[in-house]
Design a protein around this motif. Structure first.
Motif, PDB file in Angstrom:
ATOM      1  N   ARG A  42      28.090  35.592  33.233  1.00 54.86           N
ATOM      2  CA  ARG A  42      26.658  35.796  33.003  1.00 54.86           C
ATOM      3  C   ARG A  42      25.955  35.839  34.363  1.00 54.86           C
ATOM      4  O   ARG A  42      26.513  35.419  35.382  1.00 54.86           O
ATOM      5  CB  ARG A  42      26.071  34.720  32.108  1.00 54.86           C
ATOM      6  N   GLU A  79      34.454  34.291  30.803  1.00 53.74           N
ATOM      7  CA  GLU A  79      33.196  34.913  30.393  1.00 53.74           C
ATOM      8  C   GLU A  79      32.261  34.849  31.599  1.00 53.74           C
ATOM      9  O   GLU A  79      32.315  33.891  32.387  1.00 53.74           O
ATOM     10  CB  GLU A  79      32.563  34.164  29.221  1.00 53.74           C
ATOM     11  N   SER A  95      29.035  37.814  28.887  1.00 54.18           N
ATOM     12  CA  SER A  95      29.833  39.029  28.705  1.00 54.18           C
ATOM     13  C   SER A  95      30.941  38.743  27.697  1.00 54.18           C
ATOM     14  O   SER A  95      31.180  37.593  27.295  1.00 54.18           O
ATOM     15  CB  SER A  95      30.448  39.447  30.043  1.00 54.18           C
ATOM     16  N   ARG A  96      31.646  39.776  27.319  1.00 56.65           N
ATOM     17  CA  ARG A  96      32.838  39.569  26.487  1.00 56.65           C
ATOM     18  C   ARG A  96      33.918  38.870  27.324  1.00 56.65           C
ATOM     19  O   ARG A  96      33.940  38.979  28.550  1.00 56.65           O
ATOM     20  CB  ARG A  96      33.352  40.899  25.952  1.00 56.65           C
ATOM     21  N   GLY A  97      34.802  38.103  26.652  1.00 54.07           N
ATOM     22  CA  GLY A  97      35.855  37.417  27.367  1.00 54.07           C
ATOM     23  C   GLY A  97      36.923  38.365  27.874  1.00 54.07           C
ATOM     24  O   GLY A  97      37.359  39.279  27.156  1.00 54.07           O
ATOM     25  N   VAL A  98      37.337  38.206  29.119  1.00 52.02           N
ATOM     26  CA  VAL A  98      38.391  39.024  29.713  1.00 52.02           C
ATOM     27  C   VAL A  98      39.371  38.091  30.432  1.00 52.02           C
ATOM     28  O   VAL A  98      38.992  37.032  30.935  1.00 52.02           O
ATOM     29  CB  VAL A  98      37.824  40.064  30.698  1.00 52.02           C
ATOM     30  N   ILE A 130      28.322  43.676  31.990  1.00 48.81           N
ATOM     31  CA  ILE A 130      29.528  44.426  31.662  1.00 48.81           C
ATOM     32  C   ILE A 130      30.597  44.159  32.730  1.00 48.81           C
ATOM     33  O   ILE A 130      30.302  44.186  33.932  1.00 48.81           O
ATOM     34  CB  ILE A 130      29.230  45.936  31.587  1.00 48.81           C
ATOM     35  N   GLU A 139      41.339  33.410  31.065  1.00 45.73           N
ATOM     36  CA  GLU A 139      40.311  34.154  30.359  1.00 45.73           C
ATOM     37  C   GLU A 139      38.937  33.644  30.780  1.00 45.73           C
ATOM     38  O   GLU A 139      38.673  32.433  30.744  1.00 45.73           O
ATOM     39  CB  GLU A 139      40.492  34.003  28.849  1.00 45.73           C
TER      40      GLU A 139
END
Length: 524
Positions: free
Chosen positions: A112, A110, A128-131, A43, A108
């Protein structure tokens, strides 16, 4: 024995031994150690312009304590998953959160997590989700700032664009700063396109090749970033400013004109080549033709021109920027075309290895150049070497080498160039030994045969020879053939032979008339 043991082979194993007297049973638990399993869900709890705070849950340690965690990131600009720096460093096995640092702003990502223990490194967690990291002021300046070229009074500045990975936010652009060398104040110009690589500044007041100090910076919506190092760039040299001088044009045939010129004075706007334009005096310049020199040459031969025509010719210098002014137009008149009628009635007398060749003079038409001489081409079959003889008379004497077949051709020469070629004459000389001077034969090209069907006469010894009136190439045994000296015309010989033929024809006609009269008389 269990070979290639895996984690799933762990558990209790039993063994029973039995005899006729007794039974014994024993059991043991098999413990298989291995690399850790993948951590739980990753997260992203907090994101800044260069950091991301991550948390995860522990995975299985597979009977060997987890010693460290490795944080990995992936972006559109990376080659797959890359390990990122962390705070703290290292991330120990009892931790379940850490901060990824030194990320690029406005990119952006990701993330792990991978766990390791004494046995090895386990499988990674799910991504993880892309941020996207937050925006920041640009930190990377353009590279390879340079310039030059351009038109007169232009300063051209170029650079390598900054990759989107390092633009750090929206509204990215460039700041181009320059000043004349030795001055204090900088002029700054904004270039709003992130993909731009060039800026041109024009000012009529500075001369060509003026030195400038130049630097290029970056900016975005967050503010101005750094500038590149200062470099020295000169303003454009410009296209040639002066026309070539002393342009001359001279015709040397009916289709060719040689043009020469001198380059303009040295200075800014030096030509890298020249362009010659030419057109007929009754036409417009736009309808003419143009030719460029291969390099910085100062002469050119114009070809495929029309005969007896006046041409106007101009010369311009050019370089990578453009063309310079044209020189004043000069005129040149091509010469009249050479005679279209080839030399005819070729006759040759062969005595040993010497050949006396003669032909009828060529008369030029009113629209053709006057004949100023003749060119005789002698070549041996199967050999590449040619021998050219020039003469002003319609006859010449040739000496042939030993052994071989030789071909002779004649052309008229004129100011307009070479005229049409005559029929070929083919001559054979003795192989191995030179023919004696007493071996002689007389030949001429037959009028009734094609030019390729030439008569070849073999040489045989005889006391003398002369042309026969009824068969070409047949030797006579009475008179020795005349030897033409250089410059002595052969026409007299032909006229003499024609008169002899006419006299013989008249005698034959008279004899035929007498026979007819005698045959028509009736006996008493």
């Amino acid at each position: 024995m269990i070979r290639s043991i895996l984690l799933r082979h762990a558990g209790k194993y039993g063994c029973r031994a039995q005899t006729s007297a007794d039974t014994v049973f024993a059991e043991a638990e098999l413990l298989v150690r291995g690399p850790p399993g993948p951590p739980g869900v990753v997260i992203v709890e907090e994101i800044t312009d260069t950091t991301a705070t991550l948390s995860w849950t522990r995975g299985l340690d597979n009977h060997s304590p987890i010693s460290t965690y490795n944080l990995q990131a992936r972006s559109p600009f990376s080659l797959g998953w890359q390990t990122v720096k962390t705070d703290p460093d290292p991330v120990t096995g009892n931790m379940e959160s850490a901060i990824a640092v030194e990320l690029n702003p406005w990119v952006e990502y990701e993330f792990r997590v991978v766990a390791s223990n004494a046995i090895g490194t386990g499988d990674p967690s799910a991504p993880s989700r892309g941020v996207r990291t937050k925006e920041a002021v640009p930190a990377v300046a353009p590279a390879n700032v340079s310039g030059g070229n351009g038109r007169r009074h232009e300063l051209v500045i170029s650079w390598e664009p900054v990759s989107e990975e390092f633009q750090n936010g929206e509204g990215f652009g460039y700041i181009v700063a320059f000043r004349a060398n030795g001055t204090r104040g900088w002029k700054e110009k904004m270039v709003t396109s992130a993909d731009s690589t060039t800026y041109k500044y024009r000012d009529e007041t500075f001369p060509p090749l003026t030195p400038f100090e130049v630097k290029v910076g970056v900016y975005n919506n967050k503010g101005d970033g750094p500038f590149s190092k200062v470099v020295l760039i000169h303003s454009a040299e410009g296209e040639p400013r002066e026309a070539p001088t002393d342009v001359k044009a001279q015709s040397f045939s009916s289709s060719e004109v040689r043009v020469t010129w001198k380059p303009p004075n040295p200075g800014p706007g030096r030509p890298r080549g020249y362009e010659v334009s030419y057109w007929k005096d009754m036409e417009q310049e736009e309808s003419g033709k143009k030719q460029r020199t291969v390099k910085n040459e100062t002469s050119m031969v114009l070809t495929r021109l029309d005969g007896n025509s006046v041409y106007l010719i101009i010369v311009k210098g050019f370089n990578s920027i453009g063309q310079g002014p044209a020189s004043p137009a000069v005129t040149a008149k091509t010469r009249r075309a050479p005679p279209a009628q080839p030399p005819a009635n070729l006759m040759w007398i062969q005595e040993g290895n010497n050949v006396s060749l003669s032909w009828d003079p060529v008369k030029a038409k009113d629209n053709e150049s006057d004949v100023i001489g003749y060119m005789v081409l002698l070549k041996q079959e199967g050999r590449g070497h040619n021998q050219v003889t020039r003469t002003i008379n319609p006859s010449t004497m040739l000496s042939l080498p030993e052994g071989g077949t030789y071909i002779m051709e004649v052309r008229a020469l004129s100011e307009g160039g070479e005229g049409a070629v005559s029929s070929q004459v083919r001559v054979v000389t003795s192989s191995g030994v030179r023919a004696k001077s007493s071996q002689c034969s007389v030949h001429r090209v037959p009028h009734s045969l094609p030019w390729t069907a030439l008569l070849l006469v073999l040489l045989v010894p005889s006391a003398s020879c002369s042309p026969d009136s009824s068969h070409y190439g047949v030797r006579a045994n009475q008179a020795r053939p005349p030897r033409f000296r250089r410059g002595e015309p052969a026409r007299a010989h032909r006229r003499k032979r024609r008169r002899k033929e006419e006299e013989e024809e008249e005698e034959e006609e008279a004899e035929e008339e007498e026979e007819e009269e005698e045959g028509g008389r009736t006996p008493l």
